[in-house]
Every structure is written in structure tokens, then in C-alpha cells.
Design an enzyme around this catalytic site. Structure first.
Site, short mmCIF file in Angstrom:
data_model
loop_
_atom_site.label_atom_id
_atom_site.label_comp_id
_atom_site.label_asym_id
_atom_site.label_seq_id
_atom_site.Cartn_x
_atom_site.Cartn_y
_atom_site.Cartn_z
N PRO A 97 0.83 -1.22 0.00
CA PRO A 97 0.00 0.00 0.00
C PRO A 97 0.86 1.26 0.00
O PRO A 97 1.82 1.36 0.75
CB PRO A 97 -0.80 -0.12 1.31
CG PRO A 97 -0.03 -1.08 2.16
CD PRO A 97 0.69 -2.00 1.23
N SER B 290 -4.02 1.55 -0.26
CA SER B 290 -3.91 2.35 0.97
C SER B 290 -5.16 3.20 1.16
O SER B 290 -5.74 3.71 0.20
CB SER B 290 -2.69 3.26 0.87
OG SER B 290 -2.77 4.30 1.83
N LEU C 135 -5.95 -0.16 5.95
CA LEU C 135 -6.52 0.98 6.68
C LEU C 135 -5.55 1.51 7.73
O LEU C 135 -4.95 0.74 8.49
CB LEU C 135 -7.81 0.55 7.38
CG LEU C 135 -8.61 1.68 8.05
CD1 LEU C 135 -9.26 2.59 7.00
CD2 LEU C 135 -9.69 1.11 8.98
N TYR C 136 -5.41 2.83 7.76
CA TYR C 136 -4.86 3.50 8.94
C TYR C 136 -6.04 3.80 9.85
O TYR C 136 -7.00 4.47 9.41
CB TYR C 136 -4.19 4.83 8.54
CG TYR C 136 -2.86 4.70 7.86
CD1 TYR C 136 -1.86 3.89 8.37
CD2 TYR C 136 -2.58 5.44 6.71
CE1 TYR C 136 -0.62 3.80 7.75
CE2 TYR C 136 -1.35 5.37 6.08
CZ TYR C 136 -0.37 4.54 6.60
OH TYR C 136 0.84 4.46 5.99
N THR D 134 -2.46 -1.43 9.30
CA THR D 134 -1.04 -1.09 9.45
C THR D 134 -0.82 -0.67 10.89
O THR D 134 -1.48 0.24 11.39
CB THR D 134 -0.65 0.01 8.45
OG1 THR D 134 -0.75 -0.53 7.14
CG2 THR D 134 0.80 0.46 8.68
N ARG E 217 9.89 12.59 9.06
CA ARG E 217 10.49 12.35 7.73
C ARG E 217 11.29 13.60 7.37
O ARG E 217 10.72 14.60 6.90
CB ARG E 217 9.40 12.10 6.70
CG ARG E 217 8.35 11.08 7.14
CD ARG E 217 8.64 9.70 6.63
NE ARG E 217 7.69 8.74 7.19
CZ ARG E 217 6.55 8.35 6.61
NH1 ARG E 217 6.21 8.85 5.43
NH2 ARG E 217 5.78 7.47 7.18
N LYS F 107 0.07 -5.47 9.30
CA LYS F 107 1.28 -5.01 8.59
C LYS F 107 2.09 -4.11 9.51
O LYS F 107 1.58 -3.10 10.02
CB LYS F 107 0.88 -4.24 7.33
CG LYS F 107 2.03 -3.61 6.58
CD LYS F 107 1.56 -3.04 5.25
CE LYS F 107 2.69 -2.40 4.46
NZ LYS F 107 3.11 -1.10 4.96
N SER G 19 7.27 -5.83 8.47
CA SER G 19 7.55 -4.58 7.76
C SER G 19 7.99 -3.52 8.76
O SER G 19 7.56 -3.51 9.91
CB SER G 19 6.27 -4.09 7.05
OG SER G 19 6.47 -2.82 6.44
N HIS H 27 7.80 -0.42 7.38
CA HIS H 27 7.25 0.69 6.60
C HIS H 27 8.31 1.27 5.66
O HIS H 27 8.37 2.47 5.42
CB HIS H 27 6.74 1.78 7.56
CG HIS H 27 5.46 2.43 7.15
ND1 HIS H 27 4.26 2.16 7.75
CD2 HIS H 27 5.17 3.34 6.19
CE1 HIS H 27 3.31 2.90 7.20
NE2 HIS H 27 3.83 3.62 6.24
N ARG I 224 10.37 4.06 7.12
CA ARG I 224 9.76 5.40 7.17
C ARG I 224 9.13 5.70 8.52
O ARG I 224 8.59 6.77 8.72
CB ARG I 224 8.70 5.51 6.06
CG ARG I 224 9.28 5.31 4.68
CD ARG I 224 8.23 4.98 3.65
NE ARG I 224 7.45 6.11 3.20
CZ ARG I 224 7.82 6.96 2.26
NH1 ARG I 224 8.99 6.81 1.67
NH2 ARG I 224 7.04 7.95 1.89
N GLY J 19 12.89 -2.79 1.30
CA GLY J 19 14.15 -2.81 0.56
C GLY J 19 14.20 -3.77 -0.60
O GLY J 19 15.24 -3.90 -1.25
N GLY K 118 7.25 -1.69 -2.35
CA GLY K 118 6.76 -0.34 -2.11
C GLY K 118 7.30 0.64 -3.12
O GLY K 118 6.62 1.08 -4.04
C1 LIG Z 1 5.67 6.71 -0.89
C2 LIG Z 1 5.25 5.66 0.11
C3 LIG Z 1 3.98 5.71 0.67
C4 LIG Z 1 3.56 4.72 1.57
N1 LIG Z 1 2.29 4.74 2.06
C5 LIG Z 1 1.86 3.71 2.85
C6 LIG Z 1 0.50 3.63 3.26
O1 LIG Z 1 -0.34 4.47 2.92
N2 LIG Z 1 0.14 2.59 4.06
C7 LIG Z 1 1.04 1.63 4.46
O2 LIG Z 1 0.66 0.70 5.19
N3 LIG Z 1 2.33 1.68 4.08
C8 LIG Z 1 2.75 2.68 3.26
N4 LIG Z 1 4.05 2.70 2.84
C9 LIG Z 1 4.94 1.58 3.18
C10 LIG Z 1 4.85 0.50 2.11
O3 LIG Z 1 3.59 -0.11 2.10
C11 LIG Z 1 5.91 -0.59 2.34
O4 LIG Z 1 5.79 -1.08 3.65
C12 LIG Z 1 7.34 -0.11 2.11
O5 LIG Z 1 7.40 0.86 1.10
C13 LIG Z 1 8.21 -1.28 1.74
O6 LIG Z 1 9.54 -0.88 1.54
P1 LIG Z 1 10.19 -0.57 0.10
O7 LIG Z 1 9.64 0.75 -0.32
O8 LIG Z 1 11.64 -0.52 0.40
O9 LIG Z 1 9.76 -1.67 -0.83
C14 LIG Z 1 4.46 3.69 1.94
C15 LIG Z 1 5.75 3.67 1.38
C16 LIG Z 1 6.13 4.62 0.46
C17 LIG Z 1 7.51 4.52 -0.17
#
Ligand SMILES: Cc1cc2nc3c(=O)[nH]c(=O)nc-3n(C[C@H](O)[C@H](O)[C@H](O)COP(=O)(O)O)c2cc1C
Length: 359
Positions: A83, A112, A134-135, A161, A170, A215, A237, A239, A242, A272, A293
Site C-alpha cells: 500500500p 492504501s 486501513l490507517y 497497518t 520524515r 502489517k 515490515s 514501513h 519510514r 528494501g 513499495g
Molecule cells: C511513498 C510511500 C507511501 C507509503 N504509504 C503507505 C500507506 O499508505 N500505508 C502503508 O501501510 N504503508 C505505506 N508505505 C509503506 C509500504 O507499504 C511498504 O511497507 C514499504 O514501502 C516497503 O519498503 P520498500 O519501499 O523498500 O519496498 C508507503 C511507502 C512509500 C515509499
């Protein structure tokens, strides 16, 4: 758009370079960045680069099947589109466009809750295996309403999540003063996110029959509790680095979670994963699926939906090549014996999987 036709991309390196050329600094930093020092982002990559592959040779690998089963359905690769909030930043049509790309290629889409368009329009855009994420930014009735809408529109599972009790710092976005429209109402729901607990997981399970995915699990301890709550998927995960800074890389956490979960649930992982060999490593360690992601977003930014599909095609070529050179013809044959610890050779980072970019 400064990009060749999607079919002209022969490598993921070229897709990443085109994405970088196309995105303005704000969206680029939003995509690539992580929390604070971005140590967790780096550890995601470092963890993957700290595993080498052990090939077996002289096996007939003419026919290789990289397909998998996800939520009871056959999928082309053991990957899913994780998502992403604000997909509309990277492609016209946002999540609906991504739904078409996912359907065209044959992998599941996780939508998402902070993405445009909403779950109804995205579901109508294409017939693909889909999960709603869902958040939790509202009360129980608010959550129940989202579950009802997701079920009514054919979402195969519901994902909470759970690594967002606090909204992280960030720093790239802060430094760039990048204002995300979908964050405008986030303050209103902040207390609900902070208050989320296992009680709500239990309540969900007692009330709803949609399979539940958690998640953002990053320890064996929480994986055990998740299993006790009967979740369908424990999704490892951080995230994409992030949220919590100075966490472990996801692949480093995977073995303890796989051991804790056993046969009681499925284990998915993200963080990653950019290359075919990355995906193979996770499957060898016992994950059933790998979330992507940033990689799909890079494909979208490079050349829209055709760019996303091309990125997945190249990833598939990489996975098939890797499996064949390991001497296996299906994912089921992979195991920890195909892996060995190794010192990373490339500097880690969100783009650490693309060492030729700077050359
Ligand atoms: C731009 C961006 C927006 C994201 N938004 C969400 C989100 O709305 N909900 C969520 O559960 N995770 C979100 N994530 C986390 C991703 O679902 C995922 O866990 C993560 O990007 C995996 O790592 P990777 O980018 O290295 O593949 C986001 C990640 C990125 C890069």
C-alpha cells in the site's frame, strides 16, 4: 515526460534513472526518504546484501515456475504491490491506474486508505486480487464501515497497518517543506492511531469474517500474539524505514517471525526489496510473499502504468534467472540451504540495489 517507451527499458537501473529524471524534488524525496537518519532504510538494504546465494548445478532447469498462491489465488510472482499513500503523486489516475497494471501483470494490489481514488473506484478499475489497507483514524464504527465497503467491493482481505502509533519525522519532507494533501486530516485521527491495541484486533476478529493482515510486525513476540489472535497474515515490515528509525532490516527479522508463526499463519515481508534475488532470499527464508513499495512507484514515475508493468517483467526475468542459476524450478524448492551470510559490497540505501546509477 523524459522517458523512452516502457518496452525500451532493459534494466531496473534504467527505470530508476528515468523516474528520477521525471519526478520533482518534493515527490522524489517523499518516495525515497525515510525517518530521521534513515538508518532503518539502509538496514533494509544492508540486510539483503548481507545474504549470499549458494547455487546447485547440473540440474535440468529448462522449465521454471515462479508462480505462487496468495490468499487462495494463483499469482504470477510471489510479490504484491504494497500500500502506497498518495499514488496519484506518481501516476495520473492514482490507485485505479495501478489496479489496471496489477491486473495486467497478475499480482495483487494492496490499496492504501490514504490514496486516490477510493476503494470503490479502484475496485471498479480492474479485476485483480486486492486487499484494502486501513490507517485506523476513527472509532470502531468507522472501522466497521470500511470493512463493510471493502467486503462489498471484492477485497479479499483487510489490512491494518500497526507501525504508525506515532507519525515519524520524515526529515527529507520536512527540509523540503513537502506538503502532502492526504496528510491534511491526519491530525484529527492521530489519537485513534496512538490508541490502537490488541483489543481492537480481537474485536475485529470477533466481528468480521474478512481475513485480517497485520502489517508492521517486527518481532517474534508480536508475531506470536498476532497468531494467537488468529490473523491470516503476519506482515513483517518497518514501513520501508519510514517509521521507527534505528530498527533492524526486515530480512533480518524474517527468520524469527517465520519460526514464531510456524504453520499458524502466512508470513509476508517488505522493506528494501528491489531485485529478483531479493525476492528469492525472502522466499528461501520462509516468507510466502514479498511486498514492493518503492519499486512499483519508480516504474510508474518512469513511464506510467506501462513502466510499472515493465518493472515487474524485469523483476520476473531476474527471479527466473536467479532460480535457474540456483538449480531450482519452483519456489517450493527454495530453503535456507540456498543462503549464506556475506559481507555487503555496496553502500546501503533506498537505491543501494542500483550501484550503476552513479556511473
Ligand atoms: C511513498 C510511500 C507511501 C507509503 N504509504 C503507505 C500507506 O499508505 N500505508 C502503508 O501501510 N504503508 C505505506 N508505505 C509503506 C509500504 O507499504 C511498504 O511497507 C514499504 O514501502 C516497503 O519498503 P520498500 O519501499 O523498500 O519496498 C508507503 C511507502 C512509500 C515509499
Amino acid at each position: 515526460m523524459n522517458a523512452p517507451h516502457a518496452r525500451e527499458f532493459l534494466t531496473l537501473h534504467e527505470i530508476v534513472a528515468a523516474a528520477r529524471a521525471n519526478l520533482a524534488p518534493g515527490p522524489w524525496s517523499y518516495l525515497i526518504g525515510g525517518a530521521e537518519t534513515e538508518t532503518t532504510v539502509r538496514r533494509n538494504r544492508q540486510g539483503l546484501d548481507s545474504i549470499a546465494l549458494r547455487p546447485r548445478v547440473l540440474r535440468d532447469v529448462r522449465r521454471i515456475d515462479a508462480g505462487a498462491t496468495c490468499l487462495g489465488q494463483r499469482v504470477r510472482l510471489p510479490v504484491l504491490l504494497a500500500p502506497i499513500g498518495g499514488l496519484e503523486t506518481f501516476v495520473d489516475g492514482g490507485a485505479a491506474a495501478v489496479a489496471r497494471g496489477a491486473a495486467q501483470f497478475g499480482v495483487p494490489q494492496m490499496l492504501s486508505s490514504v490514496c486516490q481514488p477510493g476503494l470503490e473506484e479502484t475496485a471498479a478499475a480492474a479485476d485483480t486480487l486486492r486487499v484494502f489497507q486501513l490507517y485506523v483514524r476513527g472509532d470502531d464504527a468507522w472501522v466497521d464501515e470500511h470493512v463493510r465497503r471493502a467486503r462489498d467491493h471484492g477485497y479479499a482481505a483487510f489490512c491494518l497497518t500497526v507501525d504508525v502509533a506515532m507519525y515519524s519525522r520524515r526529515e527529507r519532507d520536512l527540509i523540503g517543506r513537502f506538503a502532502k494533501p492526504w496528510r491534511a486530516n491526519a491530525a484529527a485521527g492521530r489519537d485513534f492511531q496512538a490508541a490502537l491495541s490488541w483489543d481492537q484486533v480481537k474485536r475485529f476478529q470477533d466481528k468480521h469474517d474478512l481475513p485480517l493482515i497485520l502489517k508492521g510486525i517486527a518481532t517474534a513476540e508480536d508475531a506470536e500474539i498476532a497468531v494467537r489472535h488468529g490473523v491470516e497474515v503476519v506482515y513483517v515490515s518497518n514501513h520501508g524505514g519510514r517509521q521507527l528509525d534505528h530498527g533492524l532490516g526486515s530480512i533480518a527479522v524474517l527468520p524469527e517471525v517465520v519460526a514464531a508463526v510456524g504453520d499458524s499463519a502466512r508470513v509476508w515481508v517488505d522493506g528494501g526489496f528491489m531485485r529478483g534475488s531479493d525476492v528469492v532470499k525472502a522466499i528461501a527464508l520462509g516468507a510466502q510473499a514479498v511486498g514492493l513499495g518503492r519499486l512499483p512507484c519508480l516504474g510508474l514515475a518512469a513511464a506510467g502504468v506501462p513502466g510499472l508493468v515493465r518493472a515487474l517483467e524485469i523483476l520476473e526475468e531476474e527471479i527466473l534467472t536467479c532460480l535457474g542459476l540456483l538449480g531450482v524450478t519452483s519456489l517450493a524448492e527454495l530453503g535456507p540451504r540456498h543462503l549464506a551470510p556475506a559481507a555487503p559490497v555496496a553502500p546501503p540505501g533506498a537505491l543501494g540495489a542500483f550501484p550503476l546509477l552513479g556511473e
